[in-house]
Motif scaffolding. Structure first.
Motif, PDB file in Angstrom:
ATOM      1  N   LYS A  84       1.031   4.175  -2.908  1.00 56.27           N
ATOM      2  CA  LYS A  84       0.875   5.591  -2.675  1.00 56.27           C
ATOM      3  C   LYS A  84       2.043   6.339  -3.080  1.00 56.27           C
ATOM      4  CE  LYS A  84       0.110   5.901   1.793  1.00 56.27           C
ATOM      5  NZ  LYS A  84       0.023   6.173   3.283  1.00 56.27           N
ATOM      6  N   ASN A  85       3.162   5.959  -2.884  1.00 58.44           N
ATOM      7  CA  ASN A  85       4.593   6.274  -3.679  1.00 58.44           C
ATOM      8  C   ASN A  85       4.527   6.368  -4.874  1.00 58.44           C
ATOM      9  OD1 ASN A  85       7.018   7.722  -3.499  1.00 58.44           O
ATOM     10  ND2 ASN A  85       8.122   5.800  -3.501  1.00 58.44           N
ATOM     11  N   TRP A 100       0.784  -1.208  -0.135  1.00 56.21           N
ATOM     12  CA  TRP A 100       0.108   0.034   0.043  1.00 56.21           C
ATOM     13  C   TRP A 100       0.950   1.326  -0.146  1.00 56.21           C
ATOM     14  CZ3 TRP A 100      -4.219   2.100  -1.202  1.00 56.21           C
ATOM     15  CH2 TRP A 100      -4.535   3.316  -0.751  1.00 56.21           C
TER      16      TRP A 100
END
Length: 365
Positions: A126-127, A122
């Motif tokens: 997100k990165n 996750w």
């Protein structure tokens, strides 16, 4: 010195804008350097270690390298349909962002000995999304700059086309008069030869040769000093004086401070030809043409007047619907000066016609 420095700066900047490839690399280096600098300044607020600057530089360098292939990809699909462009941009930006996130993870692992573990997908996602927005912004800037450059190119082409059309119009208007003038002159020379006036015919031919040389040496789209315009006019008048002898009198009254004023080349000749045709030739004893020029505020005022029989038609209609000479001169002035000129016809005192032309006063530098 300051002016020269500014001119050199503008010249270098214009050269940079003209070289599209060099302009891209300058923006690429400046953009990613700015990206690293902004993130480094932000990291100072969180008391990050100095080694973090190296991570930022490596991240910016990775973004720099990953966006280079995007440039060549976008150039390949530039002419594709809008929907295909959108899909390719989104997909390419996401793939590049995912690769960038992998490079970031490897960098953190090598320097800090920690990274994204297998159970932290996750955080990796997100990165990737954060970097996707950055690359999407890069893509938007790339397309925006390219479209702006294309718009500037089209604007430049339109201006060039307008300029070429404008020049063609001026050339047409100037050269339109030459056949009319040549016909009259050659007809007069032929008549002189028939009546055995060979010396006069030879003089007339020599003057005609000099006048045509002047006409060829001076482009219709360029302006020349009034003094040179008068020299050409005197050549033309010398030709006409062979025809009319003592019947044609000419007076030139030009102020010294306007002799170097710029005027359209050979724009007075059709006006003088008009005066000779409708004034001097109509009167058995001949007549006089007066040419004057003086400064009028910030303008140059030129008048051509004669003492012929005048005109029976309304001057307003003659001014707008006159012969080739008058109409041609008005159109040339309008093409060169737009609305910043005047061309008026009035009755001359005690008789005759007077043409007044007002144009902006431009001196030879």
């Amino acid at each position: 010195m300051q002016k020269t420095w500014r001119e050199n700066l503008l010249s270098h900047w214009q050269g940079l804008l003209d070289d599209r490839n060099r302009f891209f690399w300058v923006l690429q280096v400046a953009g990613w350097s700015g990206y690293a600098l902004v993130h480094y300044i932000g990291s100072l607020m969180h008391e990050m270690r100095d080694i973090y600057a190296l991570i930022l530089l490596l991240g910016a360098y990775a973004g720099f390298l990953l966006t280079v292939p995007l440039r060549y990809l976008y150039r390949r699909i530039w002419d594709a349909s809008p929907w295909l462009l959108i899909v390719v941009v989104l997909a390419a930006s996401y793939v590049a962002a995912a690769l960038w996130a992998v490079v970031d993870n490897a960098t953190y692992w090598e320097i800090y000995k920690f990274g994204f573990s297998p159970d932290s997908h996750w955080f990796y996602f997100k990165n990737t999304i954060a970097k996707f927005y950055i690359l999407l912004s890069w893509s938007g800037l790339y397309f925006g700059i390219k479209y702006y450059q294309m718009l500037q190119d089209e604007k430049q082409k339109a201006l060039m086309a307008t300029s070429m059309a404008h020049q063609a119009q001026l050339k047409m208007l100037r050269y339109q008069l030459n056949p009319h003038f040549l016909f009259n002159t050659l007809n007069a020379i032929s008549t002189l030869i028939l009546v055995k006036e060979n010396e006069l015919a030879n003089r007339m031919m020599s003057k005609l040769s000099l006048f045509l040389r002047f006409s060829l040496d001076n482009e219709p789209i360029k302006k020349i000093p009034l003094e040179r315009e008068l020299e050409a006019l005197l050549l033309y008048l010398d030709i006409e004086k062979v025809r009319f002898d003592e019947r044609l009198k000419v007076t030139i009254d030009v102020a010294d401070d306007v002799k170097q004023a710029l005027v359209p080349s050979l724009f007075l000749q059709p006006l003088i030809e008009n005066s000779i045709k409708y004034a001097i030739a109509k009167v058995e004893e001949g007549g006089e043409i007066i040419i004057s020029a003086r400064r009028f505020g910030e303008d140059l005022l030129i008048s051509v007047s004669d003492n012929g029989p005048g005109c029976s038609k309304p001057l307003d209609s003659l001014s707008s619907k006159g012969g080739v000479g008058l109409a041609n001169t008005r159109e040339r002035l309008q093409a060169l000066y737009g609305k910043n000129y005047s061309f008026t016809l009035t009755d001359n005192e005690p008789r005759g016609l007077r043409i007044e032309i007002r144009i902006p006063l431009e001196q030879v530098e």
